[in-house]
Design an enzyme around this catalytic site. Structure first.
Site, mmCIF file in Angstrom:
data_model
loop_
_atom_site.group_PDB
_atom_site.id
_atom_site.type_symbol
_atom_site.label_atom_id
_atom_site.label_comp_id
_atom_site.label_asym_id
_atom_site.label_seq_id
_atom_site.Cartn_x
_atom_site.Cartn_y
_atom_site.Cartn_z
ATOM 1 N N LYS A 57 63.356 -10.816 -32.956
ATOM 2 C CA LYS A 57 63.603 -10.635 -31.530
ATOM 3 C C LYS A 57 63.792 -9.149 -31.276
ATOM 4 O O LYS A 57 64.747 -8.545 -31.768
ATOM 5 C CB LYS A 57 64.837 -11.423 -31.097
ATOM 6 C CG LYS A 57 64.769 -11.808 -29.643
ATOM 7 C CD LYS A 57 65.760 -12.881 -29.286
ATOM 8 C CE LYS A 57 65.461 -13.395 -27.887
ATOM 9 N NZ LYS A 57 66.453 -14.355 -27.431
ATOM 10 N N THR B 121 63.097 -30.534 -51.741
ATOM 11 C CA THR B 121 62.578 -29.344 -51.066
ATOM 12 C C THR B 121 63.010 -28.130 -51.884
ATOM 13 O O THR B 121 64.004 -28.191 -52.600
ATOM 14 C CB THR B 121 63.176 -29.196 -49.653
ATOM 15 O OG1 THR B 121 64.589 -29.077 -49.788
ATOM 16 C CG2 THR B 121 62.850 -30.376 -48.787
ATOM 17 N N TRP C 117 60.385 -12.248 -28.229
ATOM 18 C CA TRP C 117 60.018 -12.777 -29.546
ATOM 19 C C TRP C 117 58.751 -12.126 -30.080
ATOM 20 O O TRP C 117 57.802 -11.897 -29.342
ATOM 21 C CB TRP C 117 59.762 -14.291 -29.473
ATOM 22 C CG TRP C 117 60.953 -15.086 -29.010
ATOM 23 C CD1 TRP C 117 61.067 -15.739 -27.820
ATOM 24 C CD2 TRP C 117 62.174 -15.302 -29.713
ATOM 25 N NE1 TRP C 117 62.300 -16.354 -27.747
ATOM 26 C CE2 TRP C 117 62.998 -16.098 -28.885
ATOM 27 C CE3 TRP C 117 62.669 -14.884 -30.952
ATOM 28 C CZ2 TRP C 117 64.272 -16.500 -29.270
ATOM 29 C CZ3 TRP C 117 63.941 -15.285 -31.331
ATOM 30 C CH2 TRP C 117 64.728 -16.086 -30.495
ATOM 31 N N GLU D 40 59.491 -33.245 -45.883
ATOM 32 C CA GLU D 40 60.205 -34.262 -45.116
ATOM 33 C C GLU D 40 59.254 -35.148 -44.316
ATOM 34 O O GLU D 40 59.663 -36.146 -43.730
ATOM 35 C CB GLU D 40 61.184 -33.582 -44.141
ATOM 36 C CG GLU D 40 62.377 -32.916 -44.822
ATOM 37 C CD GLU D 40 62.115 -31.477 -45.260
ATOM 38 O OE1 GLU D 40 60.929 -31.093 -45.408
ATOM 39 O OE2 GLU D 40 63.089 -30.741 -45.462
#
Ligand code: AMP
Length: 542
Positions: A439, A185, A444, A331
């Site tokens: 936030k 990754t 959010w 993944e």
């Protein structure tokens, strides 16, 4: 009671022997640095794969050895994929866009024995070879006529390496759970982490990702993966194309070249392609400038980053090409969800509903179990509102990282690092990365939705929204935008663009125009760098 079925292992060798026999005359077309249009068939390819397998054995390589590749999408890289994995060795695709230190780290960490490289990356490896004493030698992916002068130790020309090898090879019986490939990754923090795929996971991912509501590949397709083969096995398309009998077109170093892509699409009859949004922007820009068309092209899969609405619209309205959104990660082999909106949805839905439907990242594909959880790990309903961390599990999802003992999957569920909600139609909408969420005043804000909205403005080429500390609201969104060449836009105009499109309190509190935005080696926005740079941004109202 046991079944009466034969116990045959699922392995990549079976894809090769199957395609050789059943679709042997289907073409594989590539662009390479030494040939603008190389053309042969699956049967020719697998003949050379057997020669290469003999050559690997002659180099002294044995089962479980790891072999590195630094290469674009082309036929020689395809040959390496099959010869290495089907010999029981592990194909370590190295992303050549990584920084030197990362390339050195992952070649050393994976314990690559030999490295096969395109001519373009010889310089990088020359700089690094003294730091990689365990690499026994380097094979340059070209012929004698194009072989560069190089100081790489034990450098061999690929075509010379395989030239005199026999065309037959006795493939070993492989355990389906043995490693076939490894990909690291390219996170922006810490060392890259290795994901090791097995023969079994690769085959199951191919079956699942080829279903009609995913890539939907068939022998009537001509597919051109523009997703690099050095990143998550080119989304598995180099295995699923021969499995389905689809013709394979590979653009080599021309992945970001709109003109070259249009030429390949038209001359080779490409019907389906897959890539990150940036590639499609390059193709669109070329088509718009040249007035050319891509009439045979039916569908494009877009993933890797959220796809802006402007890409969906331009391809549909001007070129009659369907854009389909997909989500996944290294993944997950990589495909996790796929969004195939009905062909006539544009006629039967309001424009707003149609847009919302297309932007969703899609339904989980078979083989991927997915759940959304809140901060306490409680599963959230699929109600189109409850947003939380995305967790997944399944036979082509990693349990842990290479050489790291502890499982990456708590309670058997892998934490993706993405934040999303699921709607009532089981369609996922990614709203953020866990680390990127903003936030503000306890609520959010989705940075991805704001970025999508910003790039829908015709003057904006690229946008990033980050949360920056604010004395009153804890955090407020700051927009960083790159303006298209020749376009002009004021800060006020930019911020007004959001009026009526997102909730009022979501509208970025300020905007900075920048000449470029930082990216990771796989082309994703590197928000960590931006947060570091703008952490002390002075708000007007603070
Ligand atoms: P990688 O492992 O480098 O392929 O990165 C995987 C990450 O890319 C995911 O966890 C997401 O954050 C992001 N990603 C991939 N596809 C999409 C998509 N269609 N929309 C939004 N983010 C995406």
């Amino acid at each position: 009671m046991q079944s009466t079925m034969m116990n045959m292992p699922l392995n990549i060798t079976s894809v090769m022997t199957f395609a050789d026999k059943v679709y042997g005359d289907v073409e594989v077309v590539s662009v390479t640095a030494d040939n603008p249009r190389h053309r042969y068939t699956y049967s020719d390819a697998f003949k050379r794969v057997r020669k290469l397998a003999n050559a690997l054995a002659k180099l002294g390589l044995k089962q479980s050895d790891v072999i590195g590749t630094l290469a674009w999408n082309d036929y020689r890289h395809l040959e390496l994929y099959y010869a290495i994995s089907c010999s029981g060795m592990v194909c370590h695709t190295v992303n050549p866009r990584l920084f030197d230190e990362q390339i050195e780290y992952i070649i050393d960490h994976a314990e690559d024995q030999w490295v096969f490289t395109d001519v373009a990356f010889v310089g990088t490896l020359e700089r690094l070879q003294n730091l990689l004493p365990d690499v026994k030698g380097f094979v340059i992916l070209t012929d004698e006529a194009n072989m560069p002068k190089t100081s790489l130790r034990n450098a061999v020309c690929y075509e010379t390496l395989i030239a005199d090898e026999p065309e037959t090879f006795d493939w070993p019986d492989l355990d389906e759970n043995s490693a076939s490939a490894i990909c690291y990754t390219s996170g922006t923090t810490g060392h890259p982490k290795g994901v090791v795929y097995s023969h079994r996971s690769t085959i199951l991912h191919c079956y699942a990702s080829s279903l009609p509501d995913a890539f939907g590949l068939s022998r009537y397709d001509v597919t051109m993966p523009i997703v690099p083969m050095f990143h998550v096995n080119g989304w598995g398309l180099v295995y699923s194309a021969p499995m389905a009998g689809a013709k394979l077109v590979m653009p080599g170093p021309k992945m970001g070249d709109g003109e070259a892509l249009a030429k390949l699409i038209n001359e080779e009859g490409v019907t389906a392609s897959a890539g990150v949004p940036t590639v499609w922007l390059a193709l669109l820009q070329y088509l718009e400038k040249s007035g050319e068309r891509v009439d045979g092209l039916e569908r494009l899969t877009v993933g890797g980053s959220a796809c802006p609405l402007s890409i969906f619209d331009a391809f549909r309205d001007k070129y009659d090409v369907t854009v389909q959104h997909a989500w996944g990660m290294t993944e997950m082999s990589p495909l996790g969800t796929y969004n195939r909106v009905a062909d006539d949805a544009g006629e039967t839905m309001s424009k707003a509903d149609f847009d919302t439907a297309r932007l969703r990242q899609g339904r989980p594909i078979y083989g991927v179990e997915l759940r959304i959880v809140d901060e306490d790990g409680q599963e959230l309903p699929w109600d189109g509102e409850s947003s939380g961390a995305v967790q997944v599990r399944g036979p082509f999802i990693t349990d842990h990282y290479h050489k790291r003992e502890h499982s990456a999957a708590e309670d058997g569920w892998f934490e993706t690092g993405d934040v999303a909600f699921m709607d009532k139609d089981s369609q996922m909408q990614i709203t953020d990365r866990t680390k990127d969420v903003i936030k503000s005043g306890g609520e959010w804000i989705s940075s991805i939705e704001l970025e999508n909205c910003a790039v829908d403005h015709p003057a904006i080429a690229e946008a990033a929204v980050i949360g920056v500390a604010h004395p009153k609201w804890t955090e407020r969104p700051l927009l960083l935008a790159v303006v298209n060449e020749g376009a002009e836009i004021s800060k006020e105009e930019m911020l007004h663009w959001f009026d009526g499109k997102v909730a009022k309190w979501w509208i970025p509190a300020d905007c900075v125009f920048v000449s470029e935005l930082p990216h990771t080696a796989t082309g994703k926005l590197s928000k960590k760098d931006l947060r570091d740079e703008y952490q002390n941004f002075a708000w007007n109202d603070a």
